[in-house]
Design a protein around this motif. Structure first.
Motif, PDB file in Angstrom:
ATOM      1  N   VAL A 472       0.866  -1.032  -0.127  1.00  0.00           N
ATOM      2  CA  VAL A 472      -0.132   0.320   0.363  1.00  0.00           C
ATOM      3  C   VAL A 472       0.625   1.184  -0.239  1.00  0.00           C
ATOM      4  CG1 VAL A 472      -1.799   1.529   1.092  1.00  0.00           C
ATOM      5  CG2 VAL A 472      -2.114  -0.746   1.336  1.00  0.00           C
ATOM      6  N   ARG A 473       1.791   1.622   0.993  1.00  0.00           N
ATOM      7  CA  ARG A 473       2.793   2.734   0.512  1.00  0.00           C
ATOM      8  C   ARG A 473       4.141   2.171  -0.459  1.00  0.00           C
ATOM      9  NH1 ARG A 473       3.593   4.633   6.241  1.00  0.00           N
ATOM     10  NH2 ARG A 473       2.921   3.677   8.058  1.00  0.00           N
ATOM     11  N   LEU A 474       3.781   1.265  -0.848  1.00  0.00           N
ATOM     12  CA  LEU A 474       5.010   1.341  -1.982  1.00  0.00           C
ATOM     13  C   LEU A 474       3.912   1.643  -3.427  1.00  0.00           C
ATOM     14  CD1 LEU A 474       7.307   0.570  -3.230  1.00  0.00           C
ATOM     15  CD2 LEU A 474       7.040  -1.950  -3.737  1.00  0.00           C
ATOM     16  N   GLU A 475       2.630   1.379  -3.173  1.00  0.00           N
ATOM     17  CA  GLU A 475       2.286   1.612  -4.475  1.00  0.00           C
ATOM     18  C   GLU A 475       1.677   3.396  -4.492  1.00  0.00           C
ATOM     19  OE1 GLU A 475      -2.490   0.733  -6.847  1.00  0.00           O
ATOM     20  OE2 GLU A 475      -1.211  -0.255  -4.707  1.00  0.00           O
ATOM     21  N   ALA A 476       1.170   4.267  -3.113  1.00  0.00           N
ATOM     22  CA  ALA A 476       0.892   5.230  -3.365  1.00  0.00           C
ATOM     23  C   ALA A 476       2.638   5.962  -3.102  1.00  0.00           C
ATOM     24  CB  ALA A 476       0.710   5.235  -1.785  1.00  0.00           C
ATOM     25  N   PHE A 477       3.215   5.770  -3.111  1.00  0.00           N
ATOM     26  CA  PHE A 477       4.825   6.534  -3.364  1.00  0.00           C
ATOM     27  C   PHE A 477       4.740   5.914  -5.085  1.00  0.00           C
ATOM     28  CE2 PHE A 477       9.175   5.869  -4.652  1.00  0.00           C
ATOM     29  CZ  PHE A 477       9.654   7.420  -4.579  1.00  0.00           C
ATOM     30  N   MET A 478       4.598   5.109  -4.998  1.00  0.00           N
ATOM     31  CA  MET A 478       4.970   4.962  -7.139  1.00  0.00           C
ATOM     32  C   MET A 478       3.835   5.539  -7.564  1.00  0.00           C
ATOM     33  SD  MET A 478       7.574   2.530  -7.012  1.00  0.00           S
ATOM     34  CE  MET A 478       7.680   3.114  -8.964  1.00  0.00           C
ATOM     35  N   ASP A 479       2.746   6.061  -7.354  1.00  0.00           N
ATOM     36  CA  ASP A 479       1.331   7.234  -8.536  1.00  0.00           C
ATOM     37  C   ASP A 479       1.807   7.815  -7.767  1.00  0.00           C
ATOM     38  OD1 ASP A 479       0.348   4.130  -8.947  1.00  0.00           O
ATOM     39  OD2 ASP A 479      -0.746   4.316  -7.604  1.00  0.00           O
ATOM     40  N   ASN A 480       2.214   8.651  -6.625  1.00  0.00           N
ATOM     41  CA  ASN A 480       2.620  10.594  -6.363  1.00  0.00           C
ATOM     42  C   ASN A 480       2.967  10.542  -5.848  1.00  0.00           C
ATOM     43  OD1 ASN A 480      -1.596  10.054  -6.415  1.00  0.00           O
ATOM     44  ND2 ASN A 480      -0.804   8.945  -4.326  1.00  0.00           N
TER      45      ASN A 480
END
Length: 535
Positions: A472-480
């Motif tokens: 979840v944190r990793l995807e948020a970083f990659m997306d934003n």
């Protein structure tokens, strides 16, 4: 961490602002040979030093750490001074280039594109807005080459005579299914088939792709007009690729009396179809603008007490994009705090941990690589011109984009199942009472970071971090945040970074121990199947 698409940035300052880094510029000579013997540090002290590194390296003063600019000079000066103070020595093993291993990059940007088509001696008119011609060389030219529709043919054995001197025509809508992952390689994903590359390797003079599928000519031009990068000296070739919009292809085929696109589809679907001449010839020219970028890898070393017993490599890339936004955006610089000031901070503090402990059997090399964001080029340069035989590297650990999670999370291995290192890593984590994350989801990042470049040279290399255990944190970083001005020091989470320092230090200690991980030395590191070392 490298992006999956070509970089947005085009490095405008280049060679005239080459870092010009040298030992004198760093003023290392007046410094003491080594710092005072360090004491055992608390977690708070480790965090404080990590915070200092990232705050400095991701500051506006460093300009986004763009290769070949003053930001490179500031970055490598800061790292080298810290490494020197910790007690490292130069690891280049090159008296002419102590600490700093020169890397020359080539940037090529498409500049000219020309295409003409003929039916016999009659020119077939096409709009300039309907085609795009690119080359990997500085200038490439093909004149009056016959166009041959090859269907789903990918060349291969027997195709060289058939394709020699001809332009292979393919339809984008007939793209084959991705190649399956290699058996037995955990986390290896299917890869798209490079039809153009295979046909060029099979002798085609050029490849013309009719964009009758999902891709538009605008999509291709937006992607292929971006700068491409390579190491200087690498063979860049002179192959030509031509892209034609579907409407332009229909007009060309109709004007020459060749089958229409539907007819080509039907012909190509016949079992055993090989090729069909279209009765059309083409002349194509493409040119690029070339810029040379002089940059550096930084290499330090902690010398082991048993020369010839092999080495462990700890690496992180120092480069980022410089300015990655344009006005009216308020923030123009990509500071790269997580990607990858965090990795630089971690390996620096691992070196500090190691320098205050028991002497290691094997040498430990610290490598801060350039050009990772441009295609893992600094790591590739290190592998192609290493300071030691690659066969002597028993293990390599890359650190990239940590600082995303709090303390205490499971540990993921990017490259799990791809090297002989897994048993040793598992033993270290068990001793530390750290949980190894289940599954192989982290392997989705295997090709996107520097250890992949070393793996291509058979060096056992992985990335071990807690940051890849929280999707979840990793995807948020990659997306934003990823590759944006938002990747600032204020967003970094330090608990997991401190964990990573302790984990990396224990991994290096284990693999640098000839008893814990035997079998080092010439011929038993890269490309070898080591004993597990984890009894």
């Amino acid at each position: 961490m490298i992006t999956l698409t070509p970089t947005r940035n085009r490095f405008r300052q280049r060679s005239r602002l080459a870092a010009g880094i040298c030992l004198a510029a760093l003023a290392l000579c007046p410094l003491a040979a080594s710092a005072a013997a360090p004491t055992k540090r608390t977690l708070q002290q480790i965090e404080a030093q990590l915070r200092q590194h990232i705050t400095t390296l991701a500051s506006d003063e460093y300009g986004g750490r763009e290769p070949g600019t003053p930001g490179e000079t500031l970055t490598l000066r800061y790292l080298a001074r810290n490494w020197f103070d910790i007690g490292l020595e130069s690891g280049t093993n090159d008296p002419g280039n102590a600490w700093f291993a020169p890397v020359e990059l080539v940037e090529r940007v498409p500049q000219g594109s020309r295409a003409q088509f003929f039916h016999g001696k009659r020119r077939v008119p096409v709009a300039e807005s309907g085609f795009f011609v690119v080359t990997s060389g500085l200038r490439s030219l093909i004149e009056n080459a016959p166009l041959v529709y090859v269907g789903k043919n990918l060349g291969g054995d027997g195709a060289r005579t058939e394709l020699a001197g001809r332009v292979a025509v393919i339809l984008d809508s007939e793209a084959p299914s991705p190649e399956p992952a290699k058996p037995g390689v955990i986390g290896a994903a299917p890869r798209p088939v490079d039809r153009a590359g295979k046909l060029l390797e099979s002798g085609a003079a050029a490849v013309l792709t009719v964009l009758d599928g999902d891709r538009s000519l605008e999509d291709v031009m937006a992607r292929r007009r971006r700068a491409g990068y390579a190491l200087a000296g690498e063979r860049l070739g002179g192959d030509i690729e031509v892209f034609l919009s579907a409407d332009t292809a229909r007009q060309m085929l109709a004007a020459s009396g060749a089958p229409d696109l539907a007819g080509l589809h039907v012909a190509g679907a016949v079992p055993g179809f090989s090729s069909k001449p279209l009765g059309i010839s083409g002349s194509f020219e493409a040119t690029n603008r070339e810029t040379r970028i002089k940059t550096h890898n930084l290499i330090g070393k902690i010398e082991g007490r048993r020369p010839g017993s092999g080495a462990v490599v700890l690496m992180a890339h120092w480069d980022h994009f410089g300015k990655c936004a344009t006005p009216p955006a308020e923030k123009l610089i990509c500071p790269g705090a997580v990607d990858n000031a965090s990795g630089l901070a971690v390996i620096t503090e691992v070196a500090r941990q190691l320098s205050g402990g028991k002497p290691l059997d094997r040498d430990v090399y610290l490598v801060a690589t350039t050009g990772e964001e441009l295609g893992l080029l600094g790591a590739q340069a290190f592998a192609e011109n290493p300071p030691l035989p690659l066969g002597n590297v028993v293990a390599a650990f890359n650190v990239d984009s940590t600082g995303l999670v709090p303390a205490g999370l499971p540990v993921s291995v990017v490259g799990q199942g791809m090297t002989p290192l897994d048993p040793g890593i598992a033993k270290v984590l068990k001793t530390m009472k750290r949980k190894l994350a289940g599954g192989d989801a982290a392997n989705a990042f295997a090709r996107r970071q520097d250890s992949w470049a070393l793996m291509q040279h058979d060096v056992p290399s992985v990335m071990v971090s807690t940051s890849y255990s929280d999707p979840v944190r990793l995807e948020a970083f990659m997306d934003n945040v990823y590759h944006r001005p938002a990747d600032e020091a204020s967003r970094v989470v330090y608990g997991g970074m401190v964990d990573d320092v302790l984990i990396q230090a224990e991994l290096v200690r284990f693999f640098a121990d000839t008893k814990a991980w035997p079998g080092a030395g010439p011929g038993t590191g890269a490309g070898s199947t080591l004993a597990t070392g984890a009894k």
